[in-house]
Design a protein around this motif. Structure first.
Motif, PDB file in Angstrom:
ATOM      1  N   LYS A 293      -5.686  -6.063   6.548  1.00 39.06           N
ATOM      2  CA  LYS A 293      -6.667  -5.172   5.916  1.00 39.06           C
ATOM      3  C   LYS A 293      -7.941  -5.943   5.568  1.00 39.06           C
ATOM      4  CE  LYS A 293      -3.361  -2.109   5.817  1.00 39.06           C
ATOM      5  NZ  LYS A 293      -3.216  -0.816   6.403  1.00 39.06           N
TER       6      LYS A 293
ATOM      7  N   ASP B  12      -6.433   7.493  -0.151  1.00 32.75           N
ATOM      8  CA  ASP B  12      -5.794   6.370   0.542  1.00 32.75           C
ATOM      9  C   ASP B  12      -6.913   5.447   1.027  1.00 32.75           C
ATOM     10  OD1 ASP B  12      -4.617   4.534   2.192  1.00 32.75           O
ATOM     11  OD2 ASP B  12      -3.313   5.968   3.215  1.00 32.75           O
TER      12      ASP B  12
ATOM     13  N   SER C 129      -4.117  -1.215  -0.003  1.00 31.85           N
ATOM     14  CA  SER C 129      -3.158  -2.129   0.616  1.00 31.85           C
ATOM     15  C   SER C 129      -3.834  -3.473   0.846  1.00 31.85           C
ATOM     16  CB  SER C 129      -2.692  -1.581   1.963  1.00 31.85           C
ATOM     17  OG  SER C 129      -2.025  -2.606   2.699  1.00 31.85           O
TER      18      SER C 129
ATOM     19  N   GLN D 269      -7.687   1.322   4.250  1.00 33.48           N
ATOM     20  CA  GLN D 269      -8.580   0.854   5.313  1.00 33.48           C
ATOM     21  C   GLN D 269     -10.038   0.828   4.875  1.00 33.48           C
ATOM     22  OE1 GLN D 269      -7.786   3.030   8.956  1.00 33.48           O
ATOM     23  NE2 GLN D 269      -5.614   2.452   8.951  1.00 33.48           N
TER      24      GLN D 269
ATOM     25  N   TYR E   2       1.736   6.693   6.608  1.00 30.74           N
ATOM     26  CA  TYR E   2       2.052   6.012   5.341  1.00 30.74           C
ATOM     27  C   TYR E   2       2.180   6.995   4.185  1.00 30.74           C
ATOM     28  CZ  TYR E   2       0.436   2.271   8.349  1.00 30.74           C
ATOM     29  OH  TYR E   2       0.261   1.435   9.413  1.00 30.74           O
TER      30      TYR E   2
ATOM     31  N   GLY F   9       0.815  -1.213   0.000  1.00 30.67           N
ATOM     32  CA  GLY F   9       0.000   0.000   0.000  1.00 30.67           C
ATOM     33  C   GLY F   9       0.848   1.262   0.000  1.00 30.67           C
ATOM     34  N   THR F  10       1.978   1.214   0.692  1.00 33.66           N
ATOM     35  CA  THR F  10       2.865   2.382   0.721  1.00 33.66           C
ATOM     36  C   THR F  10       3.452   2.636  -0.667  1.00 33.66           C
ATOM     37  OG1 THR F  10       3.374   1.796   3.007  1.00 33.66           O
ATOM     38  CG2 THR F  10       4.769   3.453   1.977  1.00 33.66           C
TER      39      THR F  10
END
Ligand SMILES: *Cc1c(COP(=O)(O)O)cnc(C)c1O
Length: 367
Positions: A192, A163, A187, A166, A94, A66-67
């Motif tokens: 997750k 982002d 991510s 989540q 992040y 995800g980063t």
């Protein structure tokens, strides 16, 4: 004193899901082993297509985390003459990590007291001419209202990245998280809502040029094999095993998101007045975490630990107070700073048993 020897309620237990799915996972993994194709093959393509269809976006590009997804998305959409990323400081750092790796500067904007999400009312003032991208984090699983952010940013040529690490599957006012900004980062870290058996991530976008840039950046910046046509590339690919596992797990995502919501809403109904449970009322929230807000955090931790319930804090150190980044942007973010002392996460994951949920509910009730 009576000794409590009940088993602990964990904040997460990945073995439960993996065990329940073991036969399916083994079948899926055997398919990949038999194929002899391990990186950038048919499984990756299939997952990208199916996730794109689920999200309602034209292009999905699988990457290694995800980063990395955030970093490549930022590199792909940052306007040529700008270098500042504006984001929130309460979301685990992040986006900051990704922006700094891409060579950009980071500035922060405060969040709303009620939602813990970017406070769009502060945007106009924060959008100075150096800002090129705003990262909106759909924190804890709650989809942010993007309309005012997109309106403010479009007016001044600023790109928006969501982002969605989540928030996969969250739908707010008919809009799927990750489908309406310039690009979105996902991510598939094992905890997750859609988790792999290792690291993974993806960038989603409906802009073909952005998708093409991310595809090149994830593979050394190659425009064709062994020809580096784009600077800033790296090696960040989603492997075939993870892609196959994710395609399989995507089919049960909505169901497990529903279960997460049920758990959070149960806590909300039970919690005493000294605790505010962040609500997950409808599909606008996928309850990635069960977050409580309280002025009595250490007392509540002690109370829950006595009942053998594990807790965590998401997140204790705001980005602008991180020791390694402090010189970067020492701004004053009063709401962010206060919430960092008040938030507490309790166990929320789909495989919690009804008995465990009842124990957490009962403990929150008698606090
Ligand atoms: C987990 C997470 C990320 C990073 O994902 P990784 O796959 O661990 O790199 C980014 N943003 C948020 C909000 C996250 O929760």
């Amino acid at each position: 004193m009576q000794v409590n020897d009940e088993p602990w309620v964990p904040v997460n237990d990945l073995a439960r899901g993996a065990r329940a799915e073991a036969a399916t996972l083994q079948r899926v993994m055997s398919r990949v082993v038999d194929s002899g194709w391990f990186v950038l093959g048919p499984e990756g393509k299939r997952f990208e297509a199916e996730l794109g269809e689920y999200l309602g976006v034209e292009h999905v590009v699988g990457v290694a985390s995800g980063t990395d997804a955030l970093e490549l998305a930022l590199r792909a959409v940052m306007p040529a003459d700008r270098s500042v990323v504006l984001t929130v400081a309460n979301a685990g750092g992040y986006a900051t990590t990704a922006a700094l790796r891409a060579g950009f500067q980071v500035r922060y904007i405060d969040v709303c007291e009620e939602s813990h999400l970017l406070d769009a009312a502060l945007l106009e003032e924060a959008l100075s001419p150096e800002v090129g991208v705003v990262v909106v984090t759909h924190l804890y699983g709650r989809a942010a209202d993007l309309a005012p952010v997109l309106a403010a940013c479009r007016q001044v040529g600023v790109a928006v990245v969501e982002d969605c690490a989540q928030s996969i599957g969250a739908v707010r006012d008919g809009v799927m998280a990750g489908s309406s900004a310039d690009a979105a980062a996902f991510s598939f870290y094992p905890t997750k809502n859609l988790g792999a058996l290792g690291d993974g991530g993806a960038v989603a976008t409906s802009d073909p040029a952005t998708a093409e840039r991310v595809r090149r950046l994830r593979q050394y910046g190659w425009t064709e094999k062994y020809t580096v046509g784009l600077p800033g590339g790296c090696n960040s690919r989603l492997d075939e095993l993870q892609a196959a596992v994710l395609t399989s797990r995507l089919t049960s995502l909505d169901k497990s998101n529903e279960r997460r919501r049920e758990i959070v809403n149960h806590y909300r109904e039970r919690a005493s007045r000294r605790v505010r449970v962040l609500l997950a009322p409808d599909r606008g929230h996928v309850a990635h975490l069960g977050v409580l807000v309280t002025d009595h955090r250490s007392e509540l931790v002690e109370h829950l630990h006595a009942a053998r319930i594990h807790t965590d804090v998401h997140y204790p150190v705001p980005d602008h107070h991180q020791p390694a980044w402090r010189e970067n942007e020492p701004g004053l973010l009063p709401v962010t700073e206060r919430l960092a002392t008040q938030v507490l996460s309790v166990p929320v994951f789909p495989e919690l048993t009804n008995d465990e949920i009842e124990r957490v509910g009962a403990a929150l009730e008698c606090f």
